[in-house]
Design an enzyme around this catalytic site. Structure first.
Site, short mmCIF file in Angstrom:
data_model
loop_
_atom_site.label_atom_id
_atom_site.label_comp_id
_atom_site.label_asym_id
_atom_site.label_seq_id
_atom_site.Cartn_x
_atom_site.Cartn_y
_atom_site.Cartn_z
N CYS A 240 0.83 -1.22 0.00
CA CYS A 240 0.00 0.00 0.00
C CYS A 240 0.85 1.26 0.00
O CYS A 240 0.34 2.36 -0.20
CB CYS A 240 -0.90 0.02 1.23
SG CYS A 240 0.04 0.32 2.77
N LEU B 57 5.56 -12.44 17.95
CA LEU B 57 4.38 -11.61 18.22
C LEU B 57 3.53 -11.37 16.98
O LEU B 57 2.71 -10.46 16.95
CB LEU B 57 4.84 -10.26 18.81
CG LEU B 57 5.57 -10.35 20.15
CD1 LEU B 57 6.10 -9.00 20.56
CD2 LEU B 57 4.66 -10.90 21.23
N ARG C 283 -4.21 -15.59 10.50
CA ARG C 283 -3.55 -15.05 11.70
C ARG C 283 -4.28 -15.42 13.01
O ARG C 283 -5.44 -15.08 13.19
CB ARG C 283 -3.54 -13.53 11.56
CG ARG C 283 -2.49 -12.83 12.38
CD ARG C 283 -2.53 -11.36 12.03
NE ARG C 283 -1.26 -10.72 12.33
CZ ARG C 283 -0.95 -9.48 11.93
NH1 ARG C 283 -1.79 -8.80 11.19
NH2 ARG C 283 0.20 -8.96 12.24
N THR D 54 -17.53 13.90 -10.34
CA THR D 54 -18.06 15.25 -10.58
C THR D 54 -19.49 15.37 -10.08
O THR D 54 -20.20 14.36 -9.94
CB THR D 54 -18.03 15.60 -12.07
OG1 THR D 54 -18.86 14.65 -12.76
CG2 THR D 54 -16.62 15.58 -12.63
N GLU E 27 1.00 -12.92 15.65
CA GLU E 27 -0.44 -13.16 15.63
C GLU E 27 -1.17 -12.68 16.88
O GLU E 27 -2.38 -12.42 16.84
CB GLU E 27 -0.69 -14.67 15.52
CG GLU E 27 -0.14 -15.30 14.26
CD GLU E 27 -0.17 -16.81 14.38
OE1 GLU E 27 -1.04 -17.43 13.75
OE2 GLU E 27 0.65 -17.36 15.13
N VAL F 83 -19.10 5.15 -14.42
CA VAL F 83 -19.03 4.37 -15.66
C VAL F 83 -17.94 3.30 -15.56
O VAL F 83 -18.16 2.14 -15.93
CB VAL F 83 -18.76 5.31 -16.87
CG1 VAL F 83 -18.61 4.50 -18.15
CG2 VAL F 83 -19.87 6.33 -17.02
C1 LIG Z 1 -14.75 3.67 -4.67
C2 LIG Z 1 -15.99 4.52 -4.79
C3 LIG Z 1 -16.62 4.91 -3.62
C4 LIG Z 1 -17.77 5.70 -3.71
N1 LIG Z 1 -18.38 6.06 -2.54
C5 LIG Z 1 -19.50 6.79 -2.58
C6 LIG Z 1 -20.18 7.16 -1.41
O1 LIG Z 1 -19.77 6.83 -0.29
N2 LIG Z 1 -21.30 7.88 -1.52
C7 LIG Z 1 -21.80 8.26 -2.73
O2 LIG Z 1 -22.81 8.92 -2.77
N3 LIG Z 1 -21.19 7.93 -3.86
C8 LIG Z 1 -20.07 7.19 -3.82
N4 LIG Z 1 -19.46 6.82 -4.99
C9 LIG Z 1 -20.12 7.14 -6.25
C10 LIG Z 1 -19.65 8.47 -6.84
O3 LIG Z 1 -20.14 9.51 -6.07
C11 LIG Z 1 -20.18 8.57 -8.24
O4 LIG Z 1 -19.67 7.51 -8.97
C12 LIG Z 1 -19.72 9.84 -8.89
O5 LIG Z 1 -20.25 10.93 -8.25
C13 LIG Z 1 -20.06 9.88 -10.38
O6 LIG Z 1 -19.39 10.99 -10.94
P1 LIG Z 1 -18.38 10.85 -12.18
O7 LIG Z 1 -17.98 12.21 -12.58
O8 LIG Z 1 -17.28 9.95 -11.86
O9 LIG Z 1 -19.34 10.20 -13.24
P2 LIG Z 1 -18.98 9.38 -14.53
O10 LIG Z 1 -18.68 7.98 -14.20
O11 LIG Z 1 -17.96 10.09 -15.34
O12 LIG Z 1 -20.38 9.46 -15.27
C14 LIG Z 1 -21.51 8.89 -14.68
C15 LIG Z 1 -22.76 9.07 -15.55
O13 LIG Z 1 -23.14 10.42 -15.55
C16 LIG Z 1 -23.28 10.91 -16.86
N5 LIG Z 1 -22.81 12.30 -16.83
C17 LIG Z 1 -21.69 12.75 -16.25
N6 LIG Z 1 -21.64 14.10 -16.35
C18 LIG Z 1 -22.73 14.48 -17.02
C19 LIG Z 1 -23.25 15.72 -17.43
N7 LIG Z 1 -22.63 16.86 -17.17
N8 LIG Z 1 -24.41 15.72 -18.12
C20 LIG Z 1 -25.06 14.59 -18.41
N9 LIG Z 1 -24.62 13.37 -18.04
C21 LIG Z 1 -23.48 13.33 -17.34
C22 LIG Z 1 -22.44 10.04 -17.73
O14 LIG Z 1 -22.99 9.97 -19.01
C23 LIG Z 1 -22.55 8.69 -17.00
O15 LIG Z 1 -23.67 8.02 -17.45
C24 LIG Z 1 -18.30 6.07 -4.96
C25 LIG Z 1 -17.65 5.67 -6.13
C26 LIG Z 1 -16.51 4.90 -6.04
C27 LIG Z 1 -15.82 4.47 -7.30
S1 FES Z 2 -0.87 -3.20 3.14
FE1 FES Z 2 0.06 -1.49 4.09
S2 FES Z 2 2.00 -2.21 4.54
FE2 FES Z 2 0.98 -3.98 3.82
#
Ligand SMILES: Cc1cc2nc3c(=O)[nH]c(=O)nc-3n(C[C@H](O)[C@H](O)[C@H](O)COP(=O)(O)OP(=O)(O)OC[C@H]3O[C@@H](n4cnc5c(N)ncnc54)[C@H](O)[C@@H]3O)c2cc1C
Ligand code: FES
Ligand code: FES
EC number: 1.2.3.1
Length: 1335
Positions: A120, A1264, A918, A355, A1266, A272
């Site tokens: 990590c 130590l 562990r 976004t 585990e 996506v």
């Molecule tokens: C590891 C991880 C953890 C997450 N944890 C959380 C969480 O705790 N809580 C939570 O609420 N969300 C969580 N999310 C979700 C995250 O908030 C959404 O995936 C994110 O906000 C989508 O935004 P993006 O810009 O990446 O969208 P994209 O993946 O780029 O697009 C998503 C969709 O929106 C459409 N789109 C994008 N912009 C526009 C626009 N301007 N006009 C029209 N259509 C558009 C695209 O066509 C697509 O269909 C998590 C996601 C991940 C990967």
């Molecule tokens: S996963 Fe962080 S040091 Fe092993």
């Protein structure tokens, strides 16, 4: 990458070097490109879905509008390379390198002992580095925030945070109590009078290079020119199957959206990207307006804020923060609600990528922002070629009604969030399995508007997430409540109506149905209280305040920066300064971990002609294989071959472990065949196309209960007994009987299982590079599968990215599968399990059922115990029988029960085969003893600590299996733990707190521990080493142990340094291999350093004996002179060293033995606060006292204790595996299996190494690796203490079933109240639940 016409050149920079990719493929992500095209392997793959942070890099862009450069941390696995046009990427290699200069971030992470396995570490470096590029003097809060998206399975985070803290302007000393002075200084002095002085400094900050921001690489001027180019044009990248188009203007974007209405807009790609990878979505065209200026703006108007759709969630956060600072409080309620959720939504990386537009449009059902935006009456500004329009972000939009949604040619330009008003209240509420970086189990956005000056509801809105396929609105309930006063009657009706309106069916996906129903109204109640409180603040005369005791219901737990102190014995001042034994020496590879230069198996460069292997696994738990049709897979591009059981030349079933399923499958996830192809993507696509038909076989056994019904076991019962149990039951005051269910655990090592199998041209030799704790086992399996002698199989292990027991047996099976493929194809095979496959196939800790009958006196003295254990072994024997034996032998933990019977049996089921983890059975079994201690305490009206103390081993004692031991260190750890943690005073304070707070409760618990090291089979405890001295005086040490982060090699260098009396810098340790040390034991059972240390010591002593005559003749000579002389005198400078091993044994017939060489003792005290309304908990403080005897390396030992403790805490609280009733494991990624993050660790964390004697082990040390795991159960029992307090206050029975893990669901549903009473309950016989427990 294959050349495709009509493609633009993709231009970006990586670490200051220009990259021109002529054939950019839209389907290729940055992580792949870095690792496989640019061979920058410092950036790691661990999950592929943005959830772990191992692949974090910094992306910098120039904004021509503001003329500023923005640096963002991103997860490279979710960044399509095509999105990088004009960007500068910095990877860990670009931050610093051993070859040039290491960066202070890398140096401090290493020197603060923030790396163990190191997998990590590059991600951690990049997260801190990016923060420092933006904030050279960060606050403590910024450090914790920056690390929230990075998982570490080894360290327990404390040292990582500490390395980050060294950059803060605020005090980096512990700073507890805000004095800026370490509060333990006083304490430390008090130890001086003791036998030995205690130290608290694990590193020396004076050694750190200062951070000089002016030394950072400059942003490439060419990219500034490109960004400012007035003649920018549309870009197009044509891949193998897809096209990527980057429009240059808004009108260009709208044109494209009209022409390709189905094409997704790729912004952050965080919605996506995972859909493509994990749900198999395919899009032939992508449009990416990332960076289009029209989408990036913030407009502060009189009535609210309008934010461009392109703004990342991090930018949204900053914009809202500014508004909150500038606007009066009453106008900013919606913004503050959003800010609260933005703090915990995902990690820093996802927040800078995702976004606002993408979030709003993707409308995930778990969305944290949409419910608040809707409750705050936000509107969406849309634009298309046809013009602009506005739509409300309301229930119709969120519930995806087509008429309320975007038209296919429209895009979101911006989102308008209006100010709140004086009589308008908005809140965001959420509960997740862990505080940060976890999807909500249920969340909500709520708002209420009152008639001015009254509490009469004018408008009410309630939106819930994670309760159905979309975010849903309780609009009917809200409508019905208009005109009502904000009082208890309204609340009561609201709760009933909302439960009617939002119905979660009993078999709903995601499970936790009754809990989610409870949360719906619990969150509503929180909102109700918050509003009442605010009304009271506005007019205290008119609106009564909520009861004082309810105040604690208002706020969620704050996220604080953890701090703590580690204490260990100082080195004897008379010890030679060169002798490193006892010093907190940094991990041998720490700097390499931090620079990304430490090579893991998959970091090895491609081998000519290598093929990639992907698996096809069984989808049935128990079925006959009717047919396997691989024709479609074979026809796909790049596919070389499909390998099945037919292709195994030797044993396909070695010691009961099946390589490729043959005729039948015995679990979901069993490997049926593998596909070898030129790329992993091709192999994976083809593996999905293999068609297997099945015919189910009965019985299908998934749970322990089903196994008991079918009498399905791997071995006979194992038993130990002392005294006369039946007789004793007759004379006790009371008898209780009970059960404890302990669910399993996933290893979640950060590096998934990794195998490189290279067939040699001659003599059927095969060379394997693999991540294993047991290379000779892999050698055995490969030899058996290929039917060739073991001498022709060479297994090499450089390092492992975390093992925790999960890489003892499984790599042998997977190694053999890979070797069979290499043998059949004649080509090198790269076989890297994806995270989902790894979690599915390799299984983990055994789920356990403990049944007990305890006889005791009214004063708490236990006279008799009859305990039975059953573990869910899964479908093949693996180590289940041996784990059962350990359980039976260790289950007494720290307690002497004169009449004691313990029995255990491993169940055979149709789950993937569980394996070593562990603690090896102890962490799951010993909690049962703690559970019955608590149950006895409850019956006797005593505290659990009193009952534990009464029944604890007190003097030299004999176990039920007749091994004698002295528990003196146990008593000392226990006593010190109680005293130094101020347990009694804090317990009283917690009781006081509990009296004053109805909805939050505090609990404390102390657990003692007697842990055994080693193996009851003597030959497993042997070890060998090989030491060469070269003519320049340098020394190469090899031994049979594997380095998996625990610092084994570091300790071995320390041993060699002391024995040869030379500086550590002379000694090198390169790898472990079956060529240098044959037949080595596994590196497990906490004895790696013990046994290999003795072997290295032996080898060094042999060499020193040979050198003695030369040294004697020239005592003032240098080491190099002696070596040269020895060579001249034909003295061999190479030898093996050997340790015969501890002579342990266990005779199960006689129930008697001497199974363990020695014991490790410890105790820990934890204090938690639980939120009775949501089930969340916060770990306030932990104190650990661990008997380390004499620590060879306190930094490594404390690292093991802390890391194991946090892993244990995760096991007992938030880590929850979900299985379908048909035996399908649902939890296959960090999204749905939550290991602790930096926000879960204790706010205050104190670890003390307690000195004792252990002549059995090298330098009187103790193993130590585990032991700390079980101490994590102090958190479980502290939670039970808090829950007990809640139940007592509510007039519920004191005793309740003590199960593990104590998840938020468990906590909430056990703290019963009017809300749990209100929810609809389902008759279990009327539906099949989505998931089941398997313990
Ligand atoms: C590891 C991880 C953890 C997450 N944890 C959380 C969480 O705790 N809580 C939570 O609420 N969300 C969580 N999310 C979700 C995250 O908030 C959404 O995936 C994110 O906000 C989508 O935004 P993006 O810009 O990446 O969208 P994209 O993946 O780029 O697009 C998503 C969709 O929106 C459409 N789109 C994008 N912009 C526009 C626009 N301007 N006009 C029209 N259509 C558009 C695209 O066509 C697509 O269909 C998590 C996601 C991940 C990967
Ligand atoms: S996963 Fe962080 S040091 Fe092993
Ligand atoms: S590998 Fe990218 S976040 Fe896990």
């Amino acid at each position: 990458m294959a050349s495709v016409p009509n493609s633009d050149e993709l231009i970006f920079f990586v670490n200051g070097r220009k990259v021109i990719e002529k054939n950019a493929d839209p389907e290729v992500n940055l992580l792949y490109y870095l690792r496989k095209v640019l061979y920058l392997t410092g950036t790691k793959y661990s999950c592929g879905g943005g959830g772990c942070g191992a692949c974090t890099v910094m992306v910098s862009r120039y904004d021509p509008k503001t003329k500023k450069i923005h640096h963002s941390p991103v997860t490279a696995c979710l960044v399509p390379i095509c999105s990088l046009y004009g960007a500068a990427v910095t990877t860990v290699e670009g931050v610093g390198s051993i070859r040039t200069r290491i960066h202070p971030v890398q140096e401090r992470l290493a020197k603060c002992h923030g790396t163990q396995c190191g997998f990590c570490s590059p991600g951690m470096v990049m997260s801190i580095y990016t923060l420092l590029r933006n904030h050279p003097e960060p606050t403590l809060e910024q450090i914790t925030k920056a690390l929230g998206g990075n998982l570490c399975r080894c360290t327990g985070y404390r040292p990582i945070v500490e390395s980050g803290k060294t950059f803060c302007a605020e005090s980096t000393i512990c700073g507890l109590k805000g004095s800026g002075k370490c509060c333990m200084d006083q304490e430390e002095r008090s130890f001086v009078n003791r036998q030995e002085k205690m130290c608290t400094k694990l590193y020396n900050e004076d050694e750190f290079q200062p951070l000089d921001p002016s030394q950072e690489p400059i942003f490439p001027p060419e990219l500034i020119r490109m960004a400012e180019d007035p003649n920018k044009r549309r870009l197009m990248f044509q891949g193998e199957r897809t096209t990527w188009i980057t429009p240059v203007t808004l009108s260009d974007l709208l044109e494209l959206k009209t022409n390709f209405p189905e094409a997704p807009l790729i912004m952050g790609n965080t919605a996506v990207g995972p859909s493509i990878k994990f749900r198999g979505e395919f899009h032939p065209v992508f449009i990416s307006p990332l960076g289009l200026p029209e989408l990036y703006f913030v407009d502060y108007t009189d009535d609210g804020v309008t934010i461009g759709a392109g703004y990342s969630l991090a930018q949204l956060n900053d914009a809202l923060h500014l508004t909150v600072l500038e606007q009066p409080k009453e106008k900013t309620k919606t913004y503050r609600a959003l800010l609260k959720h933005l703090r915990t939504l995902a990690g820093a990386q996802i927040r800078t990528m995702a976004t606002l537009g993408g979030h709003v449009v993707s409308r995930p059902n778990f969305s944290d922002l949409n419910p608040i935006l809707a409750a705050g009456n936000a509107t969406i500004n849309l634009i298309s070629k046809g013009g602009e329009r506005q739509i409300p972000l309301n229930s119709h939009f969120l519930e995806r009604s087509p008429e309320a949604s975007l038209k296919s040619e429209e895009i979101v330009l911006s989102v308008h969030i209006p100010h709140s008003t004086q009589w308008h209240f908005v809140s965001g509420l959420r509960l997740a399995q862990r505080q940060e970086n976890a999807f909500a189990i249920v969340n909500a956005g709520m708002s209420v508007k009152f008639e001015d000056g009254t509490d009469t509801i004018k408008d009410l809105q309630m939106f819930y997430g994670s309760v159905g396929p979309t975010v849903v609105s309780a609009s009917q309930t809200c409508k019905q409540l208009i005109g009502r006063s904000w009082d208890d009657h309204m609340l009561s009706d609201a709760c009933r109506w909302v439960l009617d309106e939002i119905y979660i069916p009993p078999a709903a996906e995601g499970g936790m149905v009754e809990y989610r129903r409870t949360l719906i109204i619990s969150l509503l109640f929180k909102f109700y209280l918050k509003v009442r409180r605010r009304l009271n603040k506005m007019d205290p005369h008119k609106f009564p305040d909520i009861p004082e005791r309810y105040m604690s219901a208002l706020e969620d737990f704050p996220i604080k920066t953890p701090q703590g102190i580690q204490m260990f014995q100082c080195v004897d001042p008379y010890q030679s300064p060169q002798d490193p034994i006892g010093h907190p020496v940094m991990h041998q590879s720490a700097i390499k971990h931090a620079t990304g230069e430490a090579v893991f198996s998959d970091d090895m460069p491609p081998i000519a002609q290598e093929l990639f292997l992907a698996v096809t696994t069984s989808t049935r738990a128990h079925a006959k294989i009717i047919s396997i049709d691989a024709s479609e897979a074979l026809a796909l591009p790049g596919v070389f071959d499909v390998i099945t059981a037919e292709d195994v030349p030797g044993d396909n079933n070695h010691q009961g472990e099946v390589l490729y399923a043959q005729n039948e499958v015995i679990c979901v996830g069993q490997i049926v065949c593998t596909v070898a192809a030129d790329t992993y993507a091709h192999a994976r696509e083809a593996a999905k196309k293999v068609k297997i038909t099945y015919e189910d076989i009965q019985p299908r056994i998934i749970t322990i209960e089903q196994a008991l019904e079918h009498n399905s076991f791997f071995s006979i019962e194992k038993k130990v007994e002392q005294g006369n149990v039946e007789q004793a039951f007759k004379y006790v005051d009371q008898i209780i009987e009970g059960e404890a269910h302990v669910e399993g655990q996933e290893h979640f090592y950060m590096e998934t299982q990794t195998i490189l199998a290279i067939p040699k041209q001659e003599d059927k030799e095969m060379v394997l590079y693999l991540g294993t704790q047991f290379p000779s086992h892999a050698q055995e399996f490969v030899a058996a599968a290929l039917n060739i002698p073991r001498s022709r199989i060479a297994c090499h292990v450089k390092r492992i990215g975390g093992g925790f027991g999960g890489k003892v047996t499984k790599p042998a099976l997977l190694g053999a599968i890979g070797a069979v493929a290499a043998n059949k194809t004649g080509r090198p095979i790269r076989f890297i399990l994806e995270r989902g496959d790894d979690m599915l196939i390799t299984a983990g800790r055994h789920p356990l059922l403990g049944k007990y009958k305890i006889g005791f006196m009214n004063n708490g003295v236990i006279k008799a115990a009859d305990v039975e254990y059953y573990i869910n072994g899964g479908c093949t024997p693996d180590e289940s029988e041996s784990v059962t034996e350990f359980i039976v032998l260790k289950s007494d933990n720290a307690y002497y029960i004169p009449n004691f019977r313990c029995r255990g049996r491993p169940c055979k089921t149709n789950l993937p085969s569980n394996t070593a983890f562990r603690g090896y059975g102890f962490p799951e079994a010993a909690v049962v003893a703690e559970a019955y201690m608590a149950a006895v305490a409850s019956q006797c009206n005593l505290s659990p600590e009193e009952v534990k103390e009464i029944n604890m081993y007190k003097r030299i004692s004999t176990t039920a299996y007749k091994q004698t031991f002295n528990p003196e260190p146990l008593r000392r750890c226990w006593k010190e733990c109680l005293e130094k943690s101020s347990f009694s005073a804090r317990k009283l304070a917690a009781e006081e707190f509990n009296k004053k707070n109805y909805w939050k409760k505090r609990g404390l618990a102390v657990v003692p521990m007697k842990f055994t090291v080693g193996f009851p089979v003597a030959y497993y405890n042997q070890a060998a080493a090989l030491v060469h001295i070269y003519l320049d005086g340098s020394v190469l040490v090899t031994h049979g142990g594997c380095e998996m982060g625990q610092g084994l090699h570091t300790k071995m260098i320390q041993v060699a340094s002391r024995e040869l009396n030379i500086p550590q810098s002379y000694i090198h340790l390169s790898e472990t291999s079956t060529i240098t040390v044959p037949n080595a034991s596994f590196t497990a059972a906490s004895m790696g350093a013990d046994i290999n240390g003795k072997a290295v010591q032996n080898a060094c002593q042999i060499l020193m004996a040979r050198l003695q005559p030369i040294i004697r003749k020239n005592p003032e000579g240098r080491w190099e002179d002696w070596i040269a002389k020895a060579f001249e005198e034909s003295i061999s400078l190479s030898t093996t060293g050997y340790f015969k091993g501890y002579q342990t044994y266990m005779d199960w017939e006689k129930e008697k033995g001497d199974p363990y060489p020695y014991y490790v003792y410890g105790a820990s005290c934890s204090e938690v606060e639980v939120d009775c309304l949501t089930g969340a908990h916060k770990l306030l403080r932990t104190d650990i006292f661990m008997d380390a005897a004499f620590s060879i390396n306190p930094a490594l030992d404390i690292g093991q204790i802390e890391g194991a403790f946090i892993q244990g805490m995760g096991f007992y609280t938030i880590e929850e595996l979900k299985y379908s009733p048909e035996g399908v494991l649902y939890s296959r990624s960090p999204d749905d299996y939550k290991i602790p993050t930096v926000t879960e660790i204790p706010e205050e964390f104190y670890v003390t190494l307690v000195r004792s004697q252990n002549p059995t082990a090298i330098y009187s040390s103790k193993g130590l690796g585990e032991a700390g795991m079980f101490l994590g159960s102090s958190v479980l029992f502290a939670i039970f203490d808090a829950v007990t307090a809640a139940r007592k206050e509510r007039g519920l029975t004191k005793t309740f079933t003590l199960n593990s893990p104590a998840t938020p669901e468990f906590i909430r549903m056990t703290c019963m109240d009017q809300f749990t009473d209100m929810i609809p309950r389902d008759d279990p016989s009327t539906f099949t639940p989505w998931s089941i427990h398997v313990s």
